[in-house]
Enzyme design. Sequence first.
Site, PDB file in Angstrom:
ATOM      1  N   CYS A   1       0.803  -1.221   0.000  1.00 39.08           N
ATOM      2  CA  CYS A   1       0.000   0.000   0.000  1.00 39.08           C
ATOM      3  C   CYS A   1       0.838   1.274   0.000  1.00 39.08           C
ATOM      4  O   CYS A   1       0.302   2.359  -0.208  1.00 39.08           O
ATOM      5  CB  CYS A   1      -0.932   0.012   1.210  1.00 39.08           C
ATOM      6  SG  CYS A   1      -2.088  -1.385   1.239  1.00 39.08           S
TER       7      CYS A   1
ATOM      8  N   HIS B   1      -2.126  19.713   7.315  1.00 45.30           N
ATOM      9  CA  HIS B   1      -2.991  18.608   6.907  1.00 45.30           C
ATOM     10  C   HIS B   1      -2.223  17.285   6.970  1.00 45.30           C
ATOM     11  O   HIS B   1      -1.028  17.242   6.665  1.00 45.30           O
ATOM     12  CB  HIS B   1      -3.520  18.823   5.483  1.00 45.30           C
ATOM     13  CG  HIS B   1      -4.180  20.153   5.281  1.00 45.30           C
ATOM     14  ND1 HIS B   1      -5.416  20.460   5.801  1.00 45.30           N
ATOM     15  CD2 HIS B   1      -3.758  21.264   4.625  1.00 45.30           C
ATOM     16  CE1 HIS B   1      -5.733  21.703   5.476  1.00 45.30           C
ATOM     17  NE2 HIS B   1      -4.745  22.218   4.760  1.00 45.30           N
TER      18      HIS B   1
ATOM     19  N   HIS C   1      -2.627   6.781   5.492  1.00 44.66           N
ATOM     20  CA  HIS C   1      -3.157   5.671   4.693  1.00 44.66           C
ATOM     21  C   HIS C   1      -4.367   5.040   5.369  1.00 44.66           C
ATOM     22  O   HIS C   1      -4.301   4.607   6.521  1.00 44.66           O
ATOM     23  CB  HIS C   1      -2.061   4.623   4.486  1.00 44.66           C
ATOM     24  CG  HIS C   1      -2.560   3.318   3.961  1.00 44.66           C
ATOM     25  ND1 HIS C   1      -3.328   3.226   2.819  1.00 44.66           N
ATOM     26  CD2 HIS C   1      -2.413   2.049   4.421  1.00 44.66           C
ATOM     27  CE1 HIS C   1      -3.625   1.960   2.606  1.00 44.66           C
ATOM     28  NE2 HIS C   1      -3.092   1.232   3.566  1.00 44.66           N
TER      29      HIS C   1
ATOM     30  N   HIS D   1     -14.454   5.262   5.165  1.00 49.30           N
ATOM     31  CA  HIS D   1     -15.897   5.035   5.228  1.00 49.30           C
ATOM     32  C   HIS D   1     -16.521   5.010   3.834  1.00 49.30           C
ATOM     33  O   HIS D   1     -17.325   4.131   3.518  1.00 49.30           O
ATOM     34  CB  HIS D   1     -16.554   6.135   6.068  1.00 49.30           C
ATOM     35  CG  HIS D   1     -18.036   5.994   6.217  1.00 49.30           C
ATOM     36  ND1 HIS D   1     -18.933   6.557   5.330  1.00 49.30           N
ATOM     37  CD2 HIS D   1     -18.788   5.334   7.146  1.00 49.30           C
ATOM     38  CE1 HIS D   1     -20.160   6.259   5.703  1.00 49.30           C
ATOM     39  NE2 HIS D   1     -20.111   5.532   6.799  1.00 49.30           N
TER      40      HIS D   1
ATOM     41  N   ASN E   1     -10.482   0.573   1.939  1.00 50.73           N
ATOM     42  CA  ASN E   1      -9.023   0.582   1.773  1.00 50.73           C
ATOM     43  C   ASN E   1      -8.716   0.417   0.283  1.00 50.73           C
ATOM     44  O   ASN E   1      -8.783  -0.682  -0.250  1.00 50.73           O
ATOM     45  CB  ASN E   1      -8.399  -0.545   2.591  1.00 50.73           C
ATOM     46  CG  ASN E   1      -6.877  -0.569   2.464  1.00 50.73           C
ATOM     47  OD1 ASN E   1      -6.285   0.150   1.664  1.00 50.73           O
ATOM     48  ND2 ASN E   1      -6.238  -1.416   3.263  1.00 50.73           N
TER      49      ASN E   1
END
Length: 499
Positions: free
Chosen positions: A225, A388, A392, A421, A425
């Site tokens: 990832c 900000h 991940h 949400h 992922n």
Amino acid sequence: MPQAISPLFSSSVKLKYVKLGFRYLVNHILTFLLIPILVGVLIEVLRLGPDEILKLWNSLHFDLVKILCSSFLIIFAATVYFMSKPLSIYLVDYACYKPPFTCRVPFATFMEHAKIILRSNPKSVDFQMRILERSGLGEETCLPPAIHYIPPRPTMKAAREEAQEIIFSAMDSLLKKTGLEAKDIDILIVNCSIFSPTPSLSAMVINNYKLRSNIKSFSLSGMGCSAGLISIELARDLLQVHPNSNAVVISTEIITPNCYQGKERAMLVPNCLFRMGGAAILLTNRRWERRRAKYRLLHVVRTHKGADDKAYRCVMEEEDPEGNVGVKLSKDLMAIAGEALKSNITTIAPLVLPASDQILFLIILIGRKILNLNWKPYIPDFKQAFEHFCIHAGGRAVIDELQKKLQLSAEHVEASRMTLHRFGNTSSSSLWYELSYIEAKGRMKKGDRIWQIAFGSGFKCNSAVWKCNRNIKPQTDGPGPWLDCIHRYPVQIPEVVQL
């Protein structure tokens, strides 16, 4: 009668202002030193008067040869400096893939499929339900068409179709948003961890868009990832040695071949979390693109813990005892991620933290390591360095752990939680959905600094630091992942969703 303020509260408030005063003093130390010097010089000039200043000027003797030599040295030094200075890398724009509504997988659909596919193993079904209840995912995440079949059909053809759908859609959006012509792409990098076909995914893009024959193309696989930031670093390094060039980075994960159909619990977790997604990013080193570019790349820091056996094996694709292939997640994953994050922070902190935090960090490090004092380790306040944070969206546990370790507020991790949400992922592309969320909320202003943090198999923790180049207005038309739903966010995500 007013209630007396507790001594503990009073001392904590005083300590807070002492810290703020220390930070302000250290961060502006040069200003505090230069002001008295400039005031002294000004007073001395005023005291001398114009006649004495003119007399002092006339008393100076200028040698033409010395002036020419000095000018040459200054010009030569300036030329060397500007020639050796790294090229600035700009992110012109990016586009995120938005799956069609027909690919949506509500909880009820997911669990119905799980009950049918694993009807001989109700414990595995219950396990997936518990994971899903606590996952932080919503009802609108999407899976590719091949996974909607009962049983799933993870064929090579289906995987290629998913790759084409995601990559071409993201690429089309990027070309439309930037006005970039396919012939103007000099560098192409595609990262996808699980699906690595022949010809490669980068070759698939070159074929579809008829890119130039001398394009520099790369396909990265098996890097998990965090591969998106590895691709950004690779693009940066290539742009340093190829001036006046454009680089396109495509980050995705193809879910079709990653559908595990066994009953091993450690291998069922990815089924519950991973969803469709992808992003295409345009980077350039062309100076004239600076005005319209959204961001400038400041740093990329990579940490690899693969030398440790536990770290190397904590995320691994393998077969279960029945021969079903899947990705196995170790129970030590969060602990290993924490160690990788510590190593990454140690490297990135000196690059981004203000001088005050660096001095405090150094003092406490000396006290703990050299003087053996029983001091608590100093956790730098990264909120002083960044406006900000894009963490991940690997799962609720990942976001919770980083929020705790970095002492972030709910607003700082809002983009990560809402991305998890809404989209699940999406692997390496999740960072770009998060950045898009911040933009869609109208929070991105010129000068803001962004920290992207990603984890990947191997085990890796990678960071990228960006600086916003201009005020970014929320998108009001055209393709965008948040365009039709940003008004509904943020939403309250319960600890457990009752299914």
